[in-house]
Write a protein that holds these residues in place. Sequence first.
Motif, PDB file in Angstrom:
ATOM      1  N   GLY A 252       0.820  -1.215   0.000  1.00 54.50           N
ATOM      2  CA  GLY A 252       0.000   0.000   0.000  1.00 54.50           C
ATOM      3  C   GLY A 252       0.849   1.258   0.000  1.00 54.50           C
ATOM      4  O   GLY A 252       0.433   2.302  -0.517  1.00 54.50           O
ATOM      5  N   LYS A 253       2.052   1.160   0.588  1.00 54.10           N
ATOM      6  CA  LYS A 253       3.002   2.283   0.544  1.00 54.10           C
ATOM      7  C   LYS A 253       3.728   2.215  -0.789  1.00 54.10           C
ATOM      8  O   LYS A 253       4.493   1.280  -1.039  1.00 54.10           O
ATOM      9  CB  LYS A 253       4.011   2.169   1.695  1.00 54.10           C
ATOM     10  CG  LYS A 253       3.676   3.006   2.899  1.00 54.10           C
ATOM     11  CD  LYS A 253       4.795   2.972   3.917  1.00 54.10           C
ATOM     12  CE  LYS A 253       4.381   3.811   5.128  1.00 54.10           C
ATOM     13  NZ  LYS A 253       5.389   3.793   6.186  1.00 54.10           N
ATOM     14  N   ARG A 254       3.485   3.202  -1.638  1.00 48.77           N
ATOM     15  CA  ARG A 254       4.011   3.087  -2.993  1.00 48.77           C
ATOM     16  C   ARG A 254       4.189   4.460  -3.633  1.00 48.77           C
ATOM     17  O   ARG A 254       3.660   5.458  -3.130  1.00 48.77           O
ATOM     18  CB  ARG A 254       3.067   2.237  -3.857  1.00 48.77           C
ATOM     19  CG  ARG A 254       1.659   2.846  -3.990  1.00 48.77           C
ATOM     20  CD  ARG A 254       0.652   1.792  -4.434  1.00 48.77           C
ATOM     21  NE  ARG A 254      -0.642   2.388  -4.756  1.00 48.77           N
ATOM     22  CZ  ARG A 254      -1.568   2.708  -3.866  1.00 48.77           C
ATOM     23  NH1 ARG A 254      -1.340   2.530  -2.577  1.00 48.77           N
ATOM     24  NH2 ARG A 254      -2.729   3.219  -4.260  1.00 48.77           N
ATOM     25  N   ASN A 255       4.912   4.476  -4.731  1.00 54.61           N
ATOM     26  CA  ASN A 255       5.057   5.666  -5.556  1.00 54.61           C
ATOM     27  C   ASN A 255       4.375   5.397  -6.889  1.00 54.61           C
ATOM     28  O   ASN A 255       4.589   4.343  -7.482  1.00 54.61           O
ATOM     29  CB  ASN A 255       6.532   5.992  -5.806  1.00 54.61           C
ATOM     30  CG  ASN A 255       7.275   6.257  -4.520  1.00 54.61           C
ATOM     31  OD1 ASN A 255       6.710   6.762  -3.562  1.00 54.61           O
ATOM     32  ND2 ASN A 255       8.555   5.904  -4.488  1.00 54.61           N
ATOM     33  N   ILE A 256       3.563   6.334  -7.349  1.00 53.99           N
ATOM     34  CA  ILE A 256       2.929   6.160  -8.649  1.00 53.99           C
ATOM     35  C   ILE A 256       3.278   7.340  -9.549  1.00 53.99           C
ATOM     36  O   ILE A 256       3.387   8.477  -9.095  1.00 53.99           O
ATOM     37  CB  ILE A 256       1.403   5.987  -8.543  1.00 53.99           C
ATOM     38  CG1 ILE A 256       0.756   7.200  -7.872  1.00 53.99           C
ATOM     39  CG2 ILE A 256       1.051   4.719  -7.794  1.00 53.99           C
ATOM     40  CD1 ILE A 256      -0.759   7.144  -7.896  1.00 53.99           C
ATOM     41  N   SER A 257       3.476   7.038 -10.812  1.00 52.36           N
ATOM     42  CA  SER A 257       3.841   8.089 -11.771  1.00 52.36           C
ATOM     43  C   SER A 257       2.594   8.834 -12.223  1.00 52.36           C
ATOM     44  O   SER A 257       1.499   8.264 -12.279  1.00 52.36           O
ATOM     45  CB  SER A 257       4.562   7.477 -12.971  1.00 52.36           C
ATOM     46  OG  SER A 257       3.700   6.579 -13.646  1.00 52.36           O
ATOM     47  N   ILE A 258       2.764  10.104 -12.553  1.00 50.02           N
ATOM     48  CA  ILE A 258       1.677  10.927 -13.074  1.00 50.02           C
ATOM     49  C   ILE A 258       2.176  11.672 -14.305  1.00 50.02           C
ATOM     50  O   ILE A 258       3.376  11.897 -14.471  1.00 50.02           O
ATOM     51  CB  ILE A 258       1.130  11.919 -12.021  1.00 50.02           C
ATOM     52  CG1 ILE A 258       2.268  12.692 -11.343  1.00 50.02           C
ATOM     53  CG2 ILE A 258       0.279  11.199 -10.995  1.00 50.02           C
ATOM     54  CD1 ILE A 258       1.811  13.705 -10.305  1.00 50.02           C
ATOM     55  N   THR A 259       1.260  12.057 -15.150  1.00 49.60           N
ATOM     56  CA  THR A 259       1.623  12.693 -16.418  1.00 49.60           C
ATOM     57  C   THR A 259       1.738  14.207 -16.276  1.00 49.60           C
ATOM     58  O   THR A 259       1.371  14.787 -15.250  1.00 49.60           O
ATOM     59  CB  THR A 259       0.565  12.371 -17.482  1.00 49.60           C
ATOM     60  OG1 THR A 259      -0.697  12.917 -17.048  1.00 49.60           O
ATOM     61  CG2 THR A 259       0.420  10.872 -17.672  1.00 49.60           C
ATOM     62  N   ASP A 260       2.189  14.831 -17.333  1.00 46.04           N
ATOM     63  CA  ASP A 260       2.290  16.295 -17.358  1.00 46.04           C
ATOM     64  C   ASP A 260       0.912  16.942 -17.182  1.00 46.04           C
ATOM     65  O   ASP A 260       0.800  18.016 -16.585  1.00 46.04           O
ATOM     66  CB  ASP A 260       2.911  16.759 -18.676  1.00 46.04           C
ATOM     67  CG  ASP A 260       4.394  16.424 -18.760  1.00 46.04           C
ATOM     68  OD1 ASP A 260       5.024  16.282 -17.694  1.00 46.04           O
ATOM     69  OD2 ASP A 260       4.918  16.301 -19.887  1.00 46.04           O
ATOM     70  N   ASP A 261      -0.128  16.291 -17.718  1.00 44.72           N
ATOM     71  CA  ASP A 261      -1.490  16.817 -17.569  1.00 44.72           C
ATOM     72  C   ASP A 261      -1.885  16.894 -16.102  1.00 44.72           C
ATOM     73  O   ASP A 261      -2.461  17.893 -15.641  1.00 44.72           O
ATOM     74  CB  ASP A 261      -2.492  15.929 -18.316  1.00 44.72           C
ATOM     75  CG  ASP A 261      -2.327  16.007 -19.824  1.00 44.72           C
ATOM     76  OD1 ASP A 261      -1.671  16.963 -20.278  1.00 44.72           O
ATOM     77  OD2 ASP A 261      -2.846  15.127 -20.525  1.00 44.72           O
ATOM     78  N   VAL A 262      -1.581  15.816 -15.363  1.00 48.63           N
ATOM     79  CA  VAL A 262      -1.919  15.773 -13.936  1.00 48.63           C
ATOM     80  C   VAL A 262      -1.093  16.809 -13.173  1.00 48.63           C
ATOM     81  O   VAL A 262      -1.609  17.504 -12.293  1.00 48.63           O
ATOM     82  CB  VAL A 262      -1.696  14.354 -13.355  1.00 48.63           C
ATOM     83  CG1 VAL A 262      -1.987  14.331 -11.856  1.00 48.63           C
ATOM     84  CG2 VAL A 262      -2.572  13.333 -14.081  1.00 48.63           C
ATOM     85  N   ILE A 263       0.180  16.905 -13.510  1.00 55.77           N
ATOM     86  CA  ILE A 263       1.053  17.902 -12.882  1.00 55.77           C
ATOM     87  C   ILE A 263       0.495  19.306 -13.086  1.00 55.77           C
ATOM     88  O   ILE A 263       0.435  20.126 -12.152  1.00 55.77           O
ATOM     89  CB  ILE A 263       2.485  17.823 -13.461  1.00 55.77           C
ATOM     90  CG1 ILE A 263       3.184  16.530 -13.010  1.00 55.77           C
ATOM     91  CG2 ILE A 263       3.311  19.033 -13.063  1.00 55.77           C
ATOM     92  CD1 ILE A 263       3.545  16.476 -11.550  1.00 55.77           C
ATOM     93  N   ALA A 264       0.054  19.588 -14.311  1.00 53.23           N
ATOM     94  CA  ALA A 264      -0.478  20.921 -14.627  1.00 53.23           C
ATOM     95  C   ALA A 264      -1.732  21.219 -13.812  1.00 53.23           C
ATOM     96  O   ALA A 264      -1.891  22.343 -13.294  1.00 53.23           O
ATOM     97  CB  ALA A 264      -0.787  21.008 -16.122  1.00 53.23           C
ATOM     98  N   GLU A 265      -2.617  20.236 -13.674  1.00 56.46           N
ATOM     99  CA  GLU A 265      -3.843  20.427 -12.888  1.00 56.46           C
ATOM    100  C   GLU A 265      -3.503  20.670 -11.412  1.00 56.46           C
ATOM    101  O   GLU A 265      -4.092  21.547 -10.761  1.00 56.46           O
ATOM    102  CB  GLU A 265      -4.747  19.201 -13.013  1.00 56.46           C
ATOM    103  CG  GLU A 265      -5.459  19.051 -14.345  1.00 56.46           C
ATOM    104  CD  GLU A 265      -6.562  20.086 -14.566  1.00 56.46           C
ATOM    105  OE1 GLU A 265      -6.880  20.846 -13.625  1.00 56.46           O
ATOM    106  OE2 GLU A 265      -7.092  20.154 -15.683  1.00 56.46           O
TER     107      GLU A 265
END
Length: 385
Positions: A252-265
């Motif tokens: 449950g303890k984890r790192n997940i990647s996010i896209t530039d779109d999510v970063i911008a939001e």
Amino acid sequence: MAYFRKIQAKNKKGYTWSFTLDLGIDPETGKRKQITRRGFDSKKEAELAANQITLDIENKSFVNEKDVHFKDLIQDYLELIAKQSVKPSTFYGYTTVVNKRLIPKFGHIKVKKINPKLISSYYNDLLKEGLTEEYIQYIHAILKTASQTAVDWKYIKNDFMSNVKAPRRKKNEVETWSIEECIKFLKRMKEQQDHIFILYYLAIYTGMRRGELLGLKWGAIDFDKRRIHITHSLYYIAGQGLVLQDPKTASGKRNISITDDVIAELQAYKVKKQEQLLKVGLKLNKDHFIISAFGGEPLNPNTIHKQFLYDIKLAGVKRIRFHDLRHTHATIMLEIGENSKVVSERLGHSNVSITLDKYSHVSSNLQDSSAENFSYALQKTRSQQ
């Protein structure tokens, strides 16, 4: 030595048999130790029982079962064992089940009188009442631990749950939205409050659980490496209020990647939160909660259900549960061909088999397309030779 006697009783014979075993003087108390049992139909039956107890004493396996009521056992178990060994949210769940379900049903019964038939009949009653197999399995787990505790504490000799089986959980079809429904919903939510939109946006784009989303702080976002570090979940516990807890499993303890779109939001949302706080002379910091109506105070998880149902109706999309946004994320990722291992890691499942089992309907569809792709690849190669 055993002493046998007849005792008057209201049966056809007018009597039953009892026996008393004299075990000598207890060296600790200085008092005579005796064991008495009653209610046998014949002297032979009483003798057999006395011989068995004598044999158990010699083998050091005898348990002098206590006249303890289930209510006392389960309350002691909660206070002395569960409270120290499980998380506060889990303990709250146990306490709720015990007070609502178990004490009203078994509280007045002596623990030594509880048997597998009694428990199995109770499960059948719960099914008729309309409770889910999953909920009954939860009750089953509590009863198993309580029964084992009674054995450990020598209240009873035999575990009354050893031959009890909980009803098998039915596999329910996962309810999800299509990509078009996600877009329609988020487009309408753009017109709602900023923190409500970002909650739904992150749920759909990351597959995080409700508690994980609400427990997310600004310090958990790595904007440069495009990562979200998931380390806690937010719960509401009666009597304690909002509580941050570690995940239930190591995965449950984890790192997940996010896209530039999510970063911008997230960055645009962060600017609005910073401006909001500056108006009252405060600065946004890494310990502020991301999903917050004002500044950095968290939302109560219990309020999300009604909010979500209202917003679904507002957007005019199919009704699903908030948790189904997580299923939606996973289903879409698998449908577009993402590796199941990657999806499993994003969701925080302990192993990929959980993911494959839960979303077997997707993998079945992918098998069809994979078979077509394989056949097409071979035909194309053959035609070129």
